[in-house]
Write a protein that holds these residues in place. Structure first.
Motif, PDB file in Angstrom:
ATOM      1  N   PHE B 144       0.847  -1.201   0.000  1.00  0.00           N
ATOM      2  CA  PHE B 144       0.000   0.000   0.000  1.00  0.00           C
ATOM      3  C   PHE B 144       0.876   1.242   0.000  1.00  0.00           C
ATOM      4  O   PHE B 144       1.649   1.448   0.932  1.00  0.00           O
ATOM      5  CB  PHE B 144      -0.912   0.010   1.234  1.00  0.00           C
ATOM      6  N   PRO B 145       0.769   2.103  -1.049  1.00  0.00           N
ATOM      7  CA  PRO B 145       1.602   3.305  -1.113  1.00  0.00           C
ATOM      8  C   PRO B 145       0.868   4.523  -0.555  1.00  0.00           C
ATOM      9  O   PRO B 145      -0.293   4.781  -0.901  1.00  0.00           O
ATOM     10  CB  PRO B 145       1.832   3.478  -2.615  1.00  0.00           C
ATOM     11  N   TYR B 146       1.546   5.275   0.296  1.00  0.00           N
ATOM     12  CA  TYR B 146       1.068   6.599   0.696  1.00  0.00           C
ATOM     13  C   TYR B 146       1.723   7.581  -0.268  1.00  0.00           C
ATOM     14  O   TYR B 146       2.953   7.659  -0.332  1.00  0.00           O
ATOM     15  CB  TYR B 146       1.476   6.920   2.131  1.00  0.00           C
ATOM     16  N   LEU B 147       0.919   8.299  -1.047  1.00  0.00           N
ATOM     17  CA  LEU B 147       1.438   9.199  -2.063  1.00  0.00           C
ATOM     18  C   LEU B 147       1.279  10.637  -1.598  1.00  0.00           C
ATOM     19  O   LEU B 147       0.174  11.094  -1.284  1.00  0.00           O
ATOM     20  CB  LEU B 147       0.693   8.982  -3.392  1.00  0.00           C
ATOM     21  N   ALA B 148       2.410  11.343  -1.555  1.00  0.00           N
ATOM     22  CA  ALA B 148       2.391  12.760  -1.206  1.00  0.00           C
ATOM     23  C   ALA B 148       2.279  13.561  -2.487  1.00  0.00           C
ATOM     24  O   ALA B 148       2.758  13.139  -3.536  1.00  0.00           O
ATOM     25  CB  ALA B 148       3.669  13.120  -0.466  1.00  0.00           C
ATOM     26  N   GLY B 149       1.671  14.752  -2.381  1.00  0.00           N
ATOM     27  CA  GLY B 149       1.537  15.608  -3.541  1.00  0.00           C
ATOM     28  C   GLY B 149       0.100  15.830  -3.972  1.00  0.00           C
ATOM     29  O   GLY B 149      -0.153  16.442  -5.008  1.00  0.00           O
ATOM     30  N   LEU B 150      -0.841  15.316  -3.168  1.00  0.00           N
ATOM     31  CA  LEU B 150      -2.252  15.528  -3.517  1.00  0.00           C
ATOM     32  C   LEU B 150      -2.565  17.018  -3.441  1.00  0.00           C
ATOM     33  O   LEU B 150      -2.273  17.656  -2.433  1.00  0.00           O
ATOM     34  CB  LEU B 150      -3.144  14.761  -2.548  1.00  0.00           C
ATOM     35  N   PRO B 151      -3.129  17.583  -4.521  1.00  0.00           N
ATOM     36  CA  PRO B 151      -3.462  19.013  -4.478  1.00  0.00           C
ATOM     37  C   PRO B 151      -4.348  19.328  -3.271  1.00  0.00           C
ATOM     38  O   PRO B 151      -5.253  18.565  -2.938  1.00  0.00           O
ATOM     39  CB  PRO B 151      -4.240  19.234  -5.786  1.00  0.00           C
ATOM     40  N   GLU B 152      -4.062  20.461  -2.623  1.00  0.00           N
ATOM     41  CA  GLU B 152      -4.809  20.803  -1.408  1.00  0.00           C
ATOM     42  C   GLU B 152      -6.299  20.860  -1.636  1.00  0.00           C
ATOM     43  O   GLU B 152      -7.079  20.545  -0.730  1.00  0.00           O
ATOM     44  CB  GLU B 152      -4.320  22.146  -0.853  1.00  0.00           C
TER      45      GLU B 152
END
Lengths: 337, 233
Positions: B144-152
């Protein structure tokens, strides 16, 4: 290859070994037996490598029929095991006749019992281990607990196991060895244990009141506890002292078995074998590895207390335990000549 | 850099208080350095966000001059960290493109997320796949990947009641992260789409498709393409 038929699966019976370390970076929990000394001893008594796959039995045990003559051993909690009606003792090798039925009932004390069969449970290795990874559905018996009707295959017994079984030959369903692992060499169990802990990485995020509660109070094991962790219920006032009041939210970090996490509402989770690999709850303390068997054997309603120990002391205790186990290993090896 | 004990068989190395790609790269570099030059008893390490957790067997580190196993581990980590402080990680950055079928049966919460932000469902999908992500942690379940960078503008608090089973491959939003559920497990994030890619295969080496530090983008596919990709072996 001898077969064991699962006549009744019991409450939560899984194939476990000593786990599959080395894959936590990929999110794979190391898993394995929750009470590792108990499994290691069961395996030694059955003539197996300590890390062979056996059965971990939880609270209410299975009924198993052994298709061929087998050497087995039971350790951990006392489930009132019988073989064709005769009481089957723990902590010593047992020869079971072909067709014998082993019935394990409800644990009288403790929570987890272990059964090792000579040759080990022969399920495929997945990511280096034979234990059950229930969340991702692989390992052990197809990634799940045993079901009635399952058939377990066992590997070939070791030469030691064959020699010992020969000395236990006899007409009955079961012959128990006349010797056993002495009480002081078994894992130490207690009804309401005091468990040694080191400070956790987030100890300083908690105030003095919270520290005193951890060091001074008793916490109740709840029924939500499982292989992932022991869930502890504090008293109302301890919970208030531990609850998040303006504590910053943490980035998730890699966690380890024995970590004592504090949830935002002030409850505790002590991580066990099937824990997740990372977590974001603050860790106020960490259980010394030598005391994990105490936790492995707690049941809902038991009270747990914590006692302070340094990392160095915890590691010395661990080494002392390994040295004692080495003595037991030598002693067991001598018994089959 | 802080090194604290995580019990008697692990060390927690904290590199920073905040998450950014540089910190993640530093964690990768440290993990690589420890792997390349391990101490006896070294087992594995887990880089995650701004930390690296290092697992070791203290029994293998006993009986020599140099104090307790813990102290030896600390000295080893400090030495490797100093040696690895060269700024550039030599391994080429991996870039992964994830095909996603947004909305409909594959993304039952897309409309909910859209409503929270006053957007049309199609806009949510567009913004989600317009962004560049990096894997800051792997966990929760295997792969399971936690992805950073989701637009606010797409940050959405988790569901108040999690689902008991989430379809494998579901692409989801939880808080400030986006992620992908590799298996059918319980899940509390909002399901906005689904990928036919297999995120975790215990028989594969490596078993997980993504690892910490990977750069990830999503590209939209149609339901027809999703079904075709899902049914092919």
């Amino acid at each position: 290859m001898s077969r064991v038929v699962v006549v009744d699966a019991g409450m939560a019976t899984t194939v476990q070994d000593l786990g599959r370390p080395g894959w936590q970076r990929h999110g794979v929990t190391p898993g394995g037996a929750v009470d590792t000394p108990a499994l290691r001893l069961a395996n030694l008594l059955a003539g197996n490598a300590e890390g062979a796959a056996g059965l971990e039995v939880t609270l209410a045990g299975p009924t198993l029929r052994f298709a061929s003559e087998s050497l087995v051993a039971l350790t951990g909690a006392d489930c009132g095991a019988t073989v064709d009606g005769e009481a089957a003792p723990r902590w010593r090798p047992l020869r079971l006749a072909a067709g014998a039925t082993l019935t394990m009932g409800a644990a009288r004390t403790g929570c987890r019992a272990y059964l090792a069969v000579a040759g080990g449970i022969a399920v495929p290795r997945v990511l280096g281990g034979r234990g059950t990874h229930a969340v991702a559905g692989f390992g052990g018996m197809n990634g799940r607990a045993l079901r009635s009707g399952d058939i377990l295959k066992c590997g070939p017994p070791s030469a030691w196991a064959r020699r010992l079984a020969a000395t236990l030959a006899g007409p009955g369903s079961m012959t128990a060895a006349h010797w056993e692992v002495s009480a002081d060499a078994r894992p130490h169990y207690e009804a309401s244990p005091t468990v040694r802990v080191m400070r956790g990485p987030q100890w300083s995020l908690f105030d003095g009141d919270a520290h005193e509660r951890i060091q001074g109070e008793a916490f109740a094991v709840t029924a939500k506890s499982d292989r992932m962790g022991i869930r502890l219920e504090p008293t109302d006032s301890a919970r208030a002292a531990l609850a998040a009041r303006g504590r910053p939210e943490l980035l998730s970090e890699g966690v380890a078995t024995g970590a004592v996490q504090v949830t935002p509402d002030g409850r505790l989770i002590v991580l066990l074998a099937d824990r997740q690999t990372i977590g974001g709850y603050p860790k106020i303390a960490h259980v010394a590895t030598v005391d994990l068997p105490l936790l492995a054997q707690t049941r809902p309603g038991d009270m747990i207390r914590f006692r302070d120990v340094s990392v160095e002391e915890a590691q010395e205790l661990w080494l002392a335990y390994e040295q004692r186990l080495a003595t037991v290993r030598h002693g067991i090896a001598l018994h089959a000549g | 850099m802080k090194i604290t004990p995580l019990g008697d068989a692990a060390a927690l190395v904290t590199l920073a208080d905040n998450l950014d790609p540089g910190v993640v790269a530093a964690g990768q570099a440290l993990a690589d350095a420890l792997e390349r030059d391990p101490i006896p008893g070294y087992l594995e390490c887990v880089p995650a966000n701004a930390s690296v957790t290092v697992f070791y067997d203290p029994v293998r580190l006993v009986g020599k001059d140099g104090g307790s196993p813990w102290k030896r581990v600390v000295r080893w980590i400090e030495a490797r960290a100093a040696a690895s402080s060269a700024p550039v990680r030599e391994v080429v950055e991996r870039r992964v493109l994830i095909p996603v079928c947004y909305g409909g049966d594959e993304g039952p919460d897309l409309e909910t997320v859209a409503a929270v932000h006053g957007l049309a469902a199609a806009e949510v999908a567009e913004r989600h796949c317009a962004a560049d992500y990096y894997v800051s942690a792997i966990g929760f379940t295997p792969g399971f990947p936690y992805l950073a960078g989701l637009p606010e503008g797409l940050h959405t608090p988790r569901r108040t009641s999690p689902r008991t089973v989430v379809p494998a491959g579901s692409v989801a939003i939880g808080g400030g992260h986006t992620g992908i559920y590799p298996q059918g497990t319980p899940g509390g994030w909002h399901l906005i789409g689904r990928t036919p890619l297999r995120l975790f295969n215990p028989q594969a080496r490596p078993p997980a498709l993504l690892q910490v530090g990977d750069r990830v983008r999503f590209r939209p596919i149609t339901v027809v393409e999703f079904r075709a990709a899902s049914s092919s072996p």
